[in-house]
Motif scaffolding. Structure first.
Motif, PDB file in Angstrom:
ATOM      1  N   LEU A  30     -89.595  28.481  18.536  1.00  0.00           N
ATOM      2  CA  LEU A  30     -88.443  29.291  18.180  1.00  0.00           C
ATOM      3  C   LEU A  30     -88.854  29.845  16.856  1.00  0.00           C
ATOM      4  O   LEU A  30     -88.109  30.877  16.521  1.00  0.00           O
ATOM      5  N   LYS A  31     -89.541  29.103  15.996  1.00  0.00           N
ATOM      6  CA  LYS A  31     -89.841  29.734  14.851  1.00  0.00           C
ATOM      7  C   LYS A  31     -90.647  30.840  15.232  1.00  0.00           C
ATOM      8  O   LYS A  31     -90.485  32.154  14.054  1.00  0.00           O
ATOM      9  N   HIS A  32     -91.592  30.852  15.759  1.00  0.00           N
ATOM     10  CA  HIS A  32     -92.229  32.013  16.044  1.00  0.00           C
ATOM     11  C   HIS A  32     -91.703  33.305  16.488  1.00  0.00           C
ATOM     12  O   HIS A  32     -91.920  34.337  16.258  1.00  0.00           O
ATOM     13  N   ASN A  33     -90.822  33.109  17.575  1.00  0.00           N
ATOM     14  CA  ASN A  33     -90.407  33.902  18.301  1.00  0.00           C
ATOM     15  C   ASN A  33     -88.803  34.572  17.606  1.00  0.00           C
ATOM     16  O   ASN A  33     -88.267  35.425  17.786  1.00  0.00           O
ATOM     17  N   THR A  34     -88.132  33.689  17.146  1.00  0.00           N
ATOM     18  CA  THR A  34     -86.753  33.923  16.861  1.00  0.00           C
ATOM     19  C   THR A  34     -86.097  33.556  15.337  1.00  0.00           C
ATOM     20  O   THR A  34     -85.512  34.574  14.858  1.00  0.00           O
ATOM     21  N   TRP A  35     -86.613  32.456  14.983  1.00  0.00           N
ATOM     22  CA  TRP A  35     -85.926  32.117  13.782  1.00  0.00           C
ATOM     23  C   TRP A  35     -86.211  32.476  12.295  1.00  0.00           C
ATOM     24  O   TRP A  35     -87.597  32.514  12.489  1.00  0.00           O
ATOM     25  N   GLU A  36     -85.597  32.491  11.425  1.00  0.00           N
ATOM     26  CA  GLU A  36     -86.033  32.585  10.116  1.00  0.00           C
ATOM     27  C   GLU A  36     -85.057  31.614   9.477  1.00  0.00           C
ATOM     28  O   GLU A  36     -83.898  31.609   9.494  1.00  0.00           O
ATOM     29  N   VAL A  37     -85.832  30.434   8.975  1.00  0.00           N
ATOM     30  CA  VAL A  37     -84.942  29.419   8.333  1.00  0.00           C
ATOM     31  C   VAL A  37     -84.690  29.789   6.836  1.00  0.00           C
ATOM     32  O   VAL A  37     -85.402  30.091   6.072  1.00  0.00           O
ATOM     33  N   VAL A  38     -83.185  29.776   6.595  1.00  0.00           N
ATOM     34  CA  VAL A  38     -82.640  29.991   5.320  1.00  0.00           C
ATOM     35  C   VAL A  38     -81.752  28.713   4.745  1.00  0.00           C
ATOM     36  O   VAL A  38     -81.052  28.375   5.763  1.00  0.00           O
ATOM     37  N   PRO A  39     -81.687  28.694   3.475  1.00  0.00           N
ATOM     38  CA  PRO A  39     -80.791  27.681   3.184  1.00  0.00           C
ATOM     39  C   PRO A  39     -79.295  28.210   3.365  1.00  0.00           C
ATOM     40  O   PRO A  39     -78.724  29.439   3.174  1.00  0.00           O
ATOM     41  N   PRO A  40     -78.480  27.418   3.825  1.00  0.00           N
ATOM     42  CA  PRO A  40     -77.111  27.855   4.182  1.00  0.00           C
ATOM     43  C   PRO A  40     -76.282  28.102   3.046  1.00  0.00           C
ATOM     44  O   PRO A  40     -76.139  27.453   2.031  1.00  0.00           O
ATOM     45  N   GLN A  41     -75.443  29.081   2.991  1.00  0.00           N
ATOM     46  CA  GLN A  41     -74.584  29.592   2.184  1.00  0.00           C
ATOM     47  C   GLN A  41     -73.176  29.169   2.444  1.00  0.00           C
ATOM     48  O   GLN A  41     -72.787  29.068   3.661  1.00  0.00           O
ATOM     49  N   PRO A  42     -72.280  29.102   1.356  1.00  0.00           N
ATOM     50  CA  PRO A  42     -70.965  28.853   2.050  1.00  0.00           C
ATOM     51  C   PRO A  42     -70.228  29.769   2.761  1.00  0.00           C
ATOM     52  O   PRO A  42     -69.318  29.495   3.771  1.00  0.00           O
ATOM     53  N   GLU A  43     -70.400  30.878   2.734  1.00  0.00           N
ATOM     54  CA  GLU A  43     -69.778  32.317   3.601  1.00  0.00           C
ATOM     55  C   GLU A  43     -70.450  32.165   5.145  1.00  0.00           C
ATOM     56  O   GLU A  43     -70.020  32.771   5.968  1.00  0.00           O
ATOM     57  N   MET A  44     -71.544  31.435   5.124  1.00  0.00           N
ATOM     58  CA  MET A  44     -72.136  31.522   6.589  1.00  0.00           C
ATOM     59  C   MET A  44     -71.340  30.430   7.593  1.00  0.00           C
ATOM     60  O   MET A  44     -70.842  29.473   7.183  1.00  0.00           O
ATOM     61  N   ASN A  45     -71.552  30.880   8.707  1.00  0.00           N
ATOM     62  CA  ASN A  45     -71.238  30.079   9.967  1.00  0.00           C
ATOM     63  C   ASN A  45     -72.231  29.198  10.332  1.00  0.00           C
ATOM     64  O   ASN A  45     -73.180  29.756  11.079  1.00  0.00           O
ATOM     65  N   VAL A  46     -72.274  27.943  10.273  1.00  0.00           N
ATOM     66  CA  VAL A  46     -73.667  27.494  10.737  1.00  0.00           C
ATOM     67  C   VAL A  46     -73.534  26.846  12.275  1.00  0.00           C
ATOM     68  O   VAL A  46     -72.529  26.311  12.557  1.00  0.00           O
ATOM     69  N   VAL A  47     -74.220  26.996  12.912  1.00  0.00           N
ATOM     70  CA  VAL A  47     -74.254  26.888  14.439  1.00  0.00           C
ATOM     71  C   VAL A  47     -75.021  25.432  14.640  1.00  0.00           C
ATOM     72  O   VAL A  47     -76.195  25.225  14.150  1.00  0.00           O
ATOM     73  N   GLY A  48     -74.329  24.497  15.250  1.00  0.00           N
ATOM     74  CA  GLY A  48     -75.010  23.091  15.532  1.00  0.00           C
ATOM     75  C   GLY A  48     -76.041  23.403  16.874  1.00  0.00           C
ATOM     76  O   GLY A  48     -76.017  24.352  17.262  1.00  0.00           O
ATOM     77  N   TYR A  49     -76.631  22.441  16.926  1.00  0.00           N
ATOM     78  CA  TYR A  49     -77.648  22.181  18.137  1.00  0.00           C
ATOM     79  C   TYR A  49     -77.590  20.786  18.642  1.00  0.00           C
ATOM     80  O   TYR A  49     -77.249  19.986  18.050  1.00  0.00           O
ATOM     81  N   LYS A  50     -78.224  20.840  19.772  1.00  0.00           N
ATOM     82  CA  LYS A  50     -78.537  19.608  20.394  1.00  0.00           C
ATOM     83  C   LYS A  50     -79.872  19.485  21.148  1.00  0.00           C
ATOM     84  O   LYS A  50     -80.250  20.570  21.698  1.00  0.00           O
TER      85      LYS A  50
END
Length: 105
Positions: A59-79
């Motif tokens: 996932l890190k290699h193909n899609t994601w860039e991890v950033v710290p959450p900001q108050p205006e961001m919608n955080v997506v949950g996972y399982k």
């Protein structure tokens, strides 16, 4: 009108071709690990931990860039979803861990 069928249908079973259902093949094999129902139980097994790390690396290699959450961001949950992949002969193919979108955190 429907066309008249000019050929006969030959099924796999008529040719003696059978694919065993992996659910019922070699039920007595104890070397196949059970699928965990939680991350806590999966993290106790090194093989499931390895599968989880492989999924995160992909996932890190193909899609994601991890950033710290900001108050205006919608955080997506996972399982986590855990699956034991079995070959047609009933032997263990691999352990598969998937990180999927779930409820928001």
């Amino acid at each position: 009108m429907y066309p008249i069928r000019t050929h006969t249908i030959v099924t796999r079973s008529q040719n003696g071709i059978y694919k065993p259902n992996p659910r019922y093949a070699n039920v007595a094999i104890s070397s196949i690990p059970l699928e965990p129902h939680s991350v806590k139980s999966a993290s106790k097994d090194p093989e499931w931990t390895k599968a989880m790390l492989e999924e995160l690396d992909a996932l890190k290699h193909n899609t994601w860039e991890v950033v710290p959450p900001q108050p205006e961001m919608n955080v997506v949950g996972y399982k986590w979803i855990f699956k034991t992949k079995i070959r047609a002969d009933g032997s263990l193919d691999r352990l598969k861990a998937r990180l999927v979108k779930g409820l928001s955190s």
